[in-house]
Enzyme design. Sequence first.
Site, mmCIF file in Angstrom:
data_model
loop_
_atom_site.group_PDB
_atom_site.id
_atom_site.type_symbol
_atom_site.label_atom_id
_atom_site.label_comp_id
_atom_site.label_asym_id
_atom_site.label_seq_id
_atom_site.Cartn_x
_atom_site.Cartn_y
_atom_site.Cartn_z
ATOM 1 N N SER A 30 -0.620 -0.914 13.969
ATOM 2 C CA SER A 30 0.414 -1.016 12.950
ATOM 3 C C SER A 30 0.983 -2.436 12.918
ATOM 4 O O SER A 30 0.225 -3.395 12.799
ATOM 5 C CB SER A 30 1.485 0.049 13.202
ATOM 6 O OG SER A 30 2.308 0.214 12.065
ATOM 7 N N ASP A 51 -4.929 7.661 7.078
ATOM 8 C CA ASP A 51 -3.698 6.899 7.304
ATOM 9 C C ASP A 51 -3.070 6.550 5.956
ATOM 10 O O ASP A 51 -3.581 5.705 5.225
ATOM 11 C CB ASP A 51 -4.007 5.625 8.093
ATOM 12 C CG ASP A 51 -2.754 4.891 8.557
ATOM 13 O OD1 ASP A 51 -1.667 5.192 8.035
ATOM 14 O OD2 ASP A 51 -2.870 4.026 9.442
ATOM 15 N N HIS A 84 -2.049 7.668 11.534
ATOM 16 C CA HIS A 84 -1.579 6.378 12.056
ATOM 17 C C HIS A 84 -1.502 6.473 13.579
ATOM 18 O O HIS A 84 -0.418 6.586 14.152
ATOM 19 C CB HIS A 84 -0.208 6.087 11.438
ATOM 20 C CG HIS A 84 0.189 4.652 11.454
ATOM 21 N ND1 HIS A 84 -0.537 3.656 10.835
ATOM 22 C CD2 HIS A 84 1.254 4.021 12.025
ATOM 23 C CE1 HIS A 84 0.065 2.497 11.006
ATOM 24 N NE2 HIS A 84 1.145 2.683 11.736
#
Length: 801
Positions: A371, A491, A522
């Site tokens: 991320s 995601d 994620h």
Amino acid sequence: MKFNQFAHVKVPFEQKLAELNRIAFLHAGDEDLASNHIYRLFLERAFPNFKTEAAKNHALSNLAATENADILTYLNSSKINARVFYAVGLQLLGFEAELDFDLKDPFSAMDKLNLPYQKEIHHRDDVINAWYDLLCTSTKKGQNLLDILANRGYFTQFYQLNLTEPIFFNGKAQPVFDTNKLIHEVVYVESELDTDQDGKRDLLKVIITRPAMTDNGMKVPTIFTASPYYLGTNDASAEKMMHSVDLPITRKEVKPLSYQDIEYHKPETKLPKKRPVVISTKNAEESWEHLFTYTFNDYMLARGFAVVYSGGVGTLDSDGYRTCGDEAETLGAKDVVEWLNGKRTAFTTKEANKAIPAWWSNGKVAMTGKSYLGTLATAAATTGVAGLETIISEAAISSWYDYYREGGLVIAPGGFPGEDADILAEECFSRQKSAGDYNHSKDGFNKFLSTITKDQDRTTGNYNTFWDARNYLKDVGNIKCDIVMVHGLNDWNVKLKNVFNLYNKLGDVEVTKKLILHQGQHIYINNFQSLDFTDMMNLWLSHKLYGVENNAKELLPDILVQNNTKESTWETYSSWQSKNFTKLYLNSDSLSAQKKENQTLEFSDHLPETTFKHYQTDIANWKEEILASTSPKLETNRLILTSKPLKHETLLKGVAKIKLKIASQLDHGLVSVKLVDYGDAKRLGATPTILERRGLDLGYHWKEDNLVEFKLAKETPFKMITQAHLNLQNRHNDFSTDELEANKFYDVEITTQPMFYHLPKGHKLGLVIYATDMEMTLQGNEENSYRIDTTGSYCLLPIEE
């Protein structure tokens, strides 16, 4: 249950002998022993937690060789053979007789589990060969057998040897360094920034963990994770700042702009002078306590790697302001790499009166993280900074516009409606957690934050100079390091466009690139049962940071994809985007290869107030009902068109293009589309199943992780494959605003998020067309309706059969 190993290096017999000697599984003279004798020694050494002969005999007596004899009894009267070797081997790998395999036929189970084996074992060399390979084989927990033995203390025998370099086995670094003696320290890197404009260069706190042997002269490479989250976040204040999404989209002023009109150009700024270095030392003055770490980094700490974390500008104990993705955050990560590479100054305290070099570093760095963390790894790579040998970026943003916007629309990352760049900057401004520091910085930061709020432009949703400054794709040509990219095919936080665009841009750059696409959302994947991801990355880093010749670049697939229809199945590919497009025309309620009579299809964007409020508070229900073939509440709010049942399985690979001739009742509007797999089937769960909580040891008396795997869940009638959204005033690009007259038909082309999806035989492919997306777009519940002229409306699908 099936195992997929890509990091098992095939080596010649002489190398196997040398490596088994190196890790003390072979001792001097062992090579002259008979096959049964050497096999028994191997077994005894596989139980390092059993210290005496009696204890080891007890452990071995619990291993069944046949239905009637344990391995001790068997070896007293019979010669080891392949069947017995692997019957015992499967037990060592953690599999249960009768439940997972048949003692009489271990090979059938090994075929089913996709585990390697040697068909014949007759002689001593056969035993050595097979034992070496068994140590490299996946256990029931997904870790290889040698890792399991390490967790039991096998490598503690090396702790007292004062090693000055790692030990590698099968191309991978082994845990020969004591994690109870790790050195923890803090330094402050002087950056090339002054984001808070206080007349001093921003100092960035860097947290270091390194092997104790570095104090004895060992030089080690570094795994660096740039994490704005690691020292805490301001959840409460960020929540209060969340933007309302209860707004309609509005008509935008028509502006035919070129890219040059909005292109970002770095302003000329004069940096404060560097702090003078009066004294230099090797001794840090600060240590650290607790922080959130990445378990893969933890795993590598026993293997001759240092691990470094830094939050960057604006985080706790660092200087400066959070800027959410712009060059300042990029340079902050780059500057830490430069310090590790010996090209930048750090100090022992914020007083900055003693300089401290990374004297223990060999100058080579890898960056890891998911991320925002993976995003900063990508950003640092685009600087071409010396010393950064590779990045392993997971679920990383490649352009912040593609995170918070899409097609001229304000778009929420999945699960975070109302968030934007300013909210994330506030969330990560952890200087706020230090009251004394915050007293001095809050006024300046709040003023700076207001400029982010203005410049991010939630009014138009257009790509502008603010977003251009946060687009790493522009600088991909500067990348000099090899890259591993990992992303979830489900995601909807960091959408797949980010990794797809980065992967494609890297096609023109002379670096090695690897892509791994999993079925997750994620998430990290280093704790999956079915894939040797940790071994793959160990192999990769051993090569990139220690120069081990282990064929890592050749062994790791260029593209590795987890199959969406089967458990534990990973497949290799050479490309993502299919070159073949199949055209399906839009008809009244169907998609077909034949164009039928022209029709006008209509849907409304407005919902009754009670229904609208219900969906606002239950987005999960909306996500189900927008796709359901029968959904009374949304019957007039979307179009569903489906193909005929497929005659054979079809692979959708890459982006699709949806071409629509569409009219809005008003002089503004949006259109959203979803491609859907319609057909009753057991599909992989949305999240991995926890097979064993804290079931993965990351070393000897060290940290732990959950063992997980995607499992087929209960039968469902459909699954969304991909989606896209477009402001009808952004028909040509994201930065130039087009005219839109009410009730006038316009041709638009919508490019979906990329796919890698197996559509099973007998299922239908569906196209859902609607306007407001309750999960992602603004939600004004406006009285607007849309018409689609089927003339010239069709799908171009990236199909490989």
